[in-house]
Motif scaffolding. Sequence first.
Motif, PDB file in Angstrom:
ATOM      1  N   GLY A 145      43.389  64.361  55.127  1.00  0.00           N
ATOM      2  CA  GLY A 145      42.747  63.595  56.182  1.00  0.00           C
ATOM      3  C   GLY A 145      41.980  64.480  57.130  1.00  0.00           C
ATOM      4  N   GLY A 146      42.583  65.613  57.495  1.00  0.00           N
ATOM      5  CA  GLY A 146      41.890  66.540  58.374  1.00  0.00           C
ATOM      6  C   GLY A 146      40.731  67.237  57.699  1.00  0.00           C
ATOM      7  N   LEU A 147      40.891  67.577  56.419  1.00  0.00           N
ATOM      8  CA  LEU A 147      39.820  68.238  55.683  1.00  0.00           C
ATOM      9  C   LEU A 147      38.594  67.338  55.549  1.00  0.00           C
ATOM     10  CD1 LEU A 147      41.919  69.945  52.864  1.00  0.00           C
ATOM     11  CD2 LEU A 147      40.732  71.096  54.737  1.00  0.00           C
ATOM     12  N   CYS A 148      38.827  66.044  55.464  1.00  0.00           N
ATOM     13  CA  CYS A 148      37.717  65.106  55.312  1.00  0.00           C
ATOM     14  C   CYS A 148      37.120  64.672  56.646  1.00  0.00           C
ATOM     15  CB  CYS A 148      38.177  63.866  54.544  1.00  0.00           C
ATOM     16  SG  CYS A 148      38.615  64.174  52.813  1.00  0.00           S
ATOM     17  N   SER A 149      37.794  64.986  57.745  1.00  0.00           N
ATOM     18  CA  SER A 149      37.321  64.544  59.062  1.00  0.00           C
ATOM     19  C   SER A 149      35.908  65.028  59.379  1.00  0.00           C
ATOM     20  CB  SER A 149      38.291  65.005  60.149  1.00  0.00           C
ATOM     21  OG  SER A 149      39.499  64.291  60.070  1.00  0.00           O
ATOM     22  N   PRO A 150      35.569  66.310  59.134  1.00  0.00           N
ATOM     23  CA  PRO A 150      34.188  66.718  59.431  1.00  0.00           C
ATOM     24  C   PRO A 150      33.143  65.926  58.650  1.00  0.00           C
ATOM     25  CG  PRO A 150      35.596  68.639  59.177  1.00  0.00           C
ATOM     26  CD  PRO A 150      36.409  67.463  58.742  1.00  0.00           C
ATOM     27  N   ALA A 151      33.450  65.616  57.385  1.00  0.00           N
ATOM     28  CA  ALA A 151      32.488  64.855  56.579  1.00  0.00           C
ATOM     29  C   ALA A 151      32.261  63.465  57.166  1.00  0.00           C
ATOM     30  CB  ALA A 151      32.988  64.752  55.139  1.00  0.00           C
ATOM     31  N   PHE A 152      33.343  62.805  57.581  1.00  0.00           N
ATOM     32  CA  PHE A 152      33.182  61.489  58.183  1.00  0.00           C
ATOM     33  C   PHE A 152      32.576  61.593  59.578  1.00  0.00           C
ATOM     34  CE2 PHE A 152      36.346  60.410  54.912  1.00  0.00           C
ATOM     35  CZ  PHE A 152      35.761  59.264  54.376  1.00  0.00           C
ATOM     36  N   GLY A 153      32.791  62.720  60.263  1.00  0.00           N
ATOM     37  CA  GLY A 153      32.122  62.925  61.539  1.00  0.00           C
ATOM     38  C   GLY A 153      30.612  63.047  61.378  1.00  0.00           C
ATOM     39  N   TRP A 154      30.188  63.790  60.366  1.00  0.00           N
ATOM     40  CA  TRP A 154      28.753  63.899  60.093  1.00  0.00           C
ATOM     41  C   TRP A 154      28.173  62.551  59.674  1.00  0.00           C
ATOM     42  CZ3 TRP A 154      30.423  68.596  56.781  1.00  0.00           C
ATOM     43  CH2 TRP A 154      30.590  69.711  57.619  1.00  0.00           C
ATOM     44  N   LEU A 155      28.928  61.777  58.908  1.00  0.00           N
ATOM     45  CA  LEU A 155      28.471  60.448  58.521  1.00  0.00           C
ATOM     46  C   LEU A 155      28.312  59.558  59.747  1.00  0.00           C
ATOM     47  CD1 LEU A 155      27.780  58.400  56.283  1.00  0.00           C
ATOM     48  CD2 LEU A 155      30.224  57.885  56.117  1.00  0.00           C
ATOM     49  N   ALA A 156      29.258  59.656  60.692  1.00  0.00           N
ATOM     50  CA  ALA A 156      29.171  58.863  61.910  1.00  0.00           C
ATOM     51  C   ALA A 156      27.969  59.277  62.754  1.00  0.00           C
ATOM     52  CB  ALA A 156      30.461  59.009  62.721  1.00  0.00           C
ATOM     53  N   ASP A 157      27.687  60.580  62.802  1.00  0.00           N
ATOM     54  CA  ASP A 157      26.522  61.050  63.554  1.00  0.00           C
ATOM     55  C   ASP A 157      25.217  60.527  62.961  1.00  0.00           C
ATOM     56  OD1 ASP A 157      27.736  62.499  65.598  1.00  0.00           O
ATOM     57  OD2 ASP A 157      27.923  64.306  64.375  1.00  0.00           O
ATOM     58  N   SER A 158      25.156  60.447  61.639  1.00  0.00           N
ATOM     59  CA  SER A 158      23.899  60.087  60.983  1.00  0.00           C
ATOM     60  C   SER A 158      23.741  58.595  60.721  1.00  0.00           C
ATOM     61  CB  SER A 158      23.771  60.848  59.651  1.00  0.00           C
ATOM     62  OG  SER A 158      24.847  60.515  58.788  1.00  0.00           O
ATOM     63  N   ALA A 159      24.856  57.915  60.416  1.00  0.00           N
ATOM     64  CA  ALA A 159      24.761  56.510  60.010  1.00  0.00           C
ATOM     65  C   ALA A 159      25.529  55.549  60.906  1.00  0.00           C
ATOM     66  CB  ALA A 159      25.252  56.347  58.564  1.00  0.00           C
TER      67      ALA A 159
END
Length: 401
Positions: A339-353
């Motif tokens: 969950g923590g390892l994937c957090s940055p990826a979902f953070g970038w997704l939230a920033d962009s989409a």
Amino acid sequence: MASTHVVNDLYQGAIPAMLPLLMSQRHYSYAAVSGLAFAASGVSSLFQPLFGVLSDRKPRSWLVPAGFGTAAFGVVAAGLSGSYLVTWLCVALAGIGIAAYHPPATSEARAAGGSSQKAMSVFSVGGTLGGSLAPTLVTLVIGSMGFASSYLLAVPALVMVVLWVLRGPWMRWRGYTPAASLTTGASAKAAAHDPDRTDDWRSFTRLVAVIIGWSIPFVTVTSMVSLHAQRDLGQPAGAGAAVLTAYTAAGAVGTLLGGWVGDRYGRMTSIRIGYLVALPALLGIAWAPTFPVLVVSTVLFGTAMFLPFSAQVTLAQDYLPNRPGTASGLTLGMAMAAGGLCSPAFGWLADSAGLRTTFYALLAVFIVPALLALRLPDRNVPASPTQSTNSGAEADFARNS
């Protein structure tokens, strides 16, 4: 043990509760706060298997107060620091303290409660209650007085350290036997020749895969549901903290309910119902057009997500009966790290989409562990001679009392 769990997970919950304040007062981006979530739930959780192995080799009950004490220090230092790098390192230190706490504490709780799902749910709900109190405490301390007052967050840990020192002799006087000692000496030799107590690594691996899929939406929703209420639905910071509190409080209800369901109808029932109900609840979070819909969906999601929590812990320990600390460390640590390892990826997704798109992506990811959870086999491991002796000692103590 449940009381120590309240304090430990209070600091685990304090980190996501601090994220909106870090964004507003220090102007961090979604990617930056997701990096902090990674430090707390990702990098830190990788240490839990190590602490699990250590707790299996020799009882180390001192890791319990040392763990939540380190977590408190890391959270306080993160609040007082000025730079992002120092904040990240302090959050990672807090996560390592949380990692040190969980394997020995979970093993001791299992030794005290035996095969009862209710007993494990009581211990587990302590952590959930701590997480539910964290947003309110952080809002009262940091939200009203600023990050300079972060030192006040150390008070719960200091109080619990004193209580732990006072409580320790009583636990030893009762003849309490930590689970770490159950795999040593004669009991370990007997387990090696008992087919009912062999380690089932194949089923355990499948369970780890399920928990990995569980941890991704859990960590991301915890980090972003408050921001979702504020950014997408126009709610104030207090409302965002309230929905996060409702989410974790619902988890407490779900944990206790899951223990009751597990004892009455079998722990696999609580696991399967939890995953099946969580799917539409997560859809409701992503779709929510109004704040009340978000609150209802979040409460339902929190309840459903924690319905299988205690059952997953005892099931992991029954898959690896000779390594209860390792089982706890891997399921609560390595699997949760995803969950923590994937957090940055979902953070970038939230920033962009945007956050709504992020929650819909979480829903797609969550379908896989939900399907895997339906096919997990159950396993009931008979008590070891040490457990039976310990249970008898506790029964004698209860009669004499």
